[in-house]
Design a protein around this motif. Sequence first.
Motif, PDB file in Angstrom:
ATOM      1  N   LEU A 226      30.533  77.083  19.934  1.00  9.40           N
ATOM      2  CA  LEU A 226      30.406  75.701  19.512  1.00  9.40           C
ATOM      3  C   LEU A 226      29.920  75.675  18.070  1.00  9.40           C
ATOM      4  O   LEU A 226      28.932  76.337  17.730  1.00  9.40           O
ATOM      5  N   MET A 227      30.614  74.931  17.214  1.00  6.77           N
ATOM      6  CA  MET A 227      30.223  74.865  15.799  1.00  6.77           C
ATOM      7  C   MET A 227      30.807  73.613  15.165  1.00  6.77           C
ATOM      8  O   MET A 227      31.609  72.897  15.785  1.00  6.77           O
ATOM      9  N   ALA A 228      30.417  73.358  13.916  1.00  7.15           N
ATOM     10  CA  ALA A 228      30.956  72.208  13.176  1.00  7.15           C
ATOM     11  C   ALA A 228      32.423  72.488  12.832  1.00  7.15           C
ATOM     12  O   ALA A 228      32.803  73.639  12.632  1.00  7.15           O
ATOM     13  N   PRO A 229      33.257  71.431  12.755  1.00  3.98           N
ATOM     14  CA  PRO A 229      34.684  71.645  12.456  1.00  3.98           C
ATOM     15  C   PRO A 229      34.920  72.426  11.176  1.00  3.98           C
ATOM     16  O   PRO A 229      35.769  73.323  11.130  1.00  3.98           O
ATOM     17  N   GLU A 230      34.163  72.103  10.114  1.00  4.09           N
ATOM     18  CA  GLU A 230      34.352  72.792   8.838  1.00  4.09           C
ATOM     19  C   GLU A 230      34.042  74.273   8.968  1.00  4.09           C
ATOM     20  O   GLU A 230      34.752  75.133   8.434  1.00  4.09           O
ATOM     21  N   GLN A 231      32.970  74.580   9.708  1.00  3.54           N
ATOM     22  CA  GLN A 231      32.589  75.973   9.907  1.00  3.54           C
ATOM     23  C   GLN A 231      33.649  76.721  10.709  1.00  3.54           C
ATOM     24  O   GLN A 231      33.984  77.869  10.413  1.00  3.54           O
ATOM     25  N   ALA A 232      34.217  76.029  11.704  1.00  2.00           N
ATOM     26  CA  ALA A 232      35.246  76.651  12.539  1.00  2.00           C
ATOM     27  C   ALA A 232      36.489  77.000  11.728  1.00  2.00           C
ATOM     28  O   ALA A 232      37.058  78.084  11.870  1.00  2.00           O
ATOM     29  N   ILE A 233      36.916  76.078  10.889  1.00  2.00           N
ATOM     30  CA  ILE A 233      38.129  76.297  10.092  1.00  2.00           C
ATOM     31  C   ILE A 233      37.896  77.422   9.088  1.00  2.00           C
ATOM     32  O   ILE A 233      38.768  78.261   8.859  1.00  2.00           O
ATOM     33  N   LYS A 234      36.700  77.472   8.496  1.00  3.90           N
ATOM     34  CA  LYS A 234      36.393  78.555   7.556  1.00  3.90           C
ATOM     35  C   LYS A 234      36.361  79.904   8.271  1.00  3.90           C
ATOM     36  O   LYS A 234      36.630  80.941   7.663  1.00  3.90           O
ATOM     37  N   ALA A 235      36.034  79.881   9.583  1.00  4.22           N
ATOM     38  CA  ALA A 235      36.007  81.124  10.355  1.00  4.22           C
ATOM     39  C   ALA A 235      37.406  81.568  10.757  1.00  4.22           C
ATOM     40  O   ALA A 235      37.570  82.593  11.401  1.00  4.22           O
ATOM     41  N   GLY A 236      38.417  80.772  10.392  1.00  3.49           N
ATOM     42  CA  GLY A 236      39.802  81.150  10.664  1.00  3.49           C
ATOM     43  C   GLY A 236      40.409  80.501  11.880  1.00  3.49           C
ATOM     44  O   GLY A 236      41.516  80.865  12.294  1.00  3.49           O
TER      45      GLY A 236
END
Length: 875
Positions: A629-639
């Motif tokens: 579970l994470m913020a959307p921006e963090q998820a997208i940066k994680a690939g």
Amino acid sequence: MGRSSNDIREMFLKFFESKGHTRVASSSLIPLDDPTLLFTNAGMNQFKDCFLGVEKRAYTRAVSSQKCVRAGGKHNDLENVGYTARHHTFFEMLGNFSFGDYFKKDAIIYAWEFLTSPLWLGLPKERLWVTVYATDDEAYELWNKEIGIPAERLVRIGDNKGAPYASDNFWAMGDTGPCGPCTEIFYDHGEGIAGGPPGSPDEDGDRYIEIWNNVFMQFNRTADGELHPLPAPSVDTGMGLERISAVMQHVHSNYEIDLFQHLIDAAAQVTGCADKENKSLRVIADHIRSCSFLIADGATPSNEGRGYVLRRIIRRAIRHGYMLGCKDVFFHKLVPALVKEMGAAYPELVSGQARIERALKLEEEQFARTLEQGMKLLDNAIAELKDKTLPGDVVFKLYDTYGFPVDLTNDIARERGLTLDMKGYEACMKEQRERSQSASQFGVDYTKALKVDAETHFHGYDTLQHRGHVMSLLKEGKEVEQASDEEELLVVLDHTPFYAESGGQVGDHGVLRSATAELQVVDTIKIGNAIAHRAKLKGSVKKGEVLDAEVDQLRRQRTVLNHSATHLMHAALREVLGSHVTQKGSLVDPDRLRFDFSHNEPVKPEELLRIEQIVNEQIRANNAVAVDLMAPEQAIKAGAMALFGEKYGDTVRVLSMGEFSKELCGGTHVKRTGDIGLFKIISEGGIAAGIRRIEAVTGEGALAWLHERESQLNQLASSLKSDVSNLPNRVQQMADRNKQLEREIEKLKAAAAAGKAEQLINQAKKLGGVNVIVAELDGLDGKALREAAERLRDKLGEALVLLLSSDGEKLSYIAAASKSVSGRIGAGEVVSHIAQLLGGRGGGKPEMAQGGAAAGSDVAAALTQTENFIANKLS
């Protein structure tokens, strides 16, 4: 000519690298992490969160050459492209950025050094003018005292757009948020060009051209309009590569620079246009850049969103080719020239070249079929005009029937000094929408109108059983306090393990129980924040009581296998077909999975096999499926893969399957990939332009499918008196035998046709000195009928022959005329005449024409009338 555009791009990047900047690759033209943008339109887009202070990177100085498109939405240059010296749909923005590091002094010194130093561009200092915001004394002093720009070439620009801080020299991200003054550098092209310096009444001329803008983000503007100093002021700069290339290559128009001249040469060659100054060549050269880069970054032509804008640009280019007299497909042939020009700087063009060419060719072929007809309609409508306004119903018909975007019609109208009746067009559009809504009432989802003031807590990720209180009962869309036997209800609980239909995964089935009720759940849906169970009731239930909720375990498990396999297949598709593949829709149920994705051609059998192999390899790897579970921006940066336009909350579920697949997903999934068991693709096909669909099965469903196919093969082998292993050879033998028999049948038909033709020679009539035969010959196919007509024509010399044949369901007719006769009456005229009598179609050339119609007409009367028609023409 001066330095090449490619050299200038590289010099800019190297210069700022020498000043401690990190070279950052251009971001995609499809801004997946910014739903506020249609396309990437500025170098700062990818650094937006850095300027807002939301994101911290490993560097505080960056330099980039950013691909940009402005062809839709707020920033739309499409209509001006080709008609001005500097408007483009695609351009490159050179930029250097500071995130709380250096500020005005260094930014100004860097810009001046790069532009004027003999080691870099070496522009003459006396030709450069500078503007600053009226109250930005710091920037004024830096330019005047530090750099040495004299006051007569240093212009203060105030609020020239009618409101406080509304100025050409004050930049803002929006009505609120980061903002600040900017300083712009202009190049003076010289006295031979019309126009005055910036800030003067005739500043819109072409003599003084802005080449660089330095934005100083030093304030945060709040809703009350007040400016508050930012704790870490930043710098955002931009210089158009095309503009600075024009300056360095001593030309006035961007279209005269090397990048464009090579593309214009290629466009002239493929369209056959000898006039290199033709504006249509400019349009085509510009549009091949934007279209190719958009497709390389994953866009596909469609009728909505980005795909619609891409389709508009492609069709505009095709129409300009049509204006140049090019009626064949040509646009895709320019891709190699673009790759040669820009492929070194943008390798995605090289890797995607074949795909780009295929996508453009397909779109060209589709549009070419209607372009000529649409242009005839438009030309006829213009010829009948009594004023200078094109009627709205014509504009609508061009859009609705021929696929002409309105701005394409507007382009054509503008070239001919006309305007469009947009009110009439909008009225036609409104009528169409009303008709569509009326026609689709049977498919209306009435649950969208339901409102439930409740929130359900979902527990179905961890358990298939849970207890919940009845918060709401809905019967036929209306709230009720209680319900009894045989009534179908929507039941909302405060807690449930039932998954509600979402993200392509179907809703759970199961049962809700209490001491007095049993509810068979046949679907689960979302209503706002509530989860509603559609159920049929035995017994009685009322609001407030407690129900035990139990999900149908087998159905959920089968659905889960298909959903997890969909993620693996999505990753495999991107690996095999390319990163342009994006999800366009999906359906996951217990029986199979269906996945729609962007791709411009059928997936080849060998590609399907490889996709299937990769997914099964991942299944056998038995990787753990992890959820974070994470913020959307963090998820997208994680690939993690995300769907553009999908609304995500503050926290998202990131589903990872080993290192192979990572996506944002709220659905239910297996614990390990091995749980899927087996994956089998059962179909692949197109469902719309640029959209393909794959259906597949997993687990027991895949085994059942294979067993069914095995049974079918055994039955087929038995009927052909073969075993399964020898079946391909047996089928090939039969196919070869069929071909041989077909050839023999064709010979017999030809012999029969020849015999019947010989019998008709004596029936020829002499009309106007021409031997004419009009006759019916039953039992002949199209090929035999043609051979008979040609044989009769050739034997009779000066002749015109019309033959008709029927197979009981349809009529075929063909006319053949001697060359000397075709000048008096052509075969096409004869076929058109009889086609009209029979209610059919047909046409062709003066010496040979054919057509067909449905059986049932009075053939004898049609033949007699056609013979009279021929006699009148020859008399």
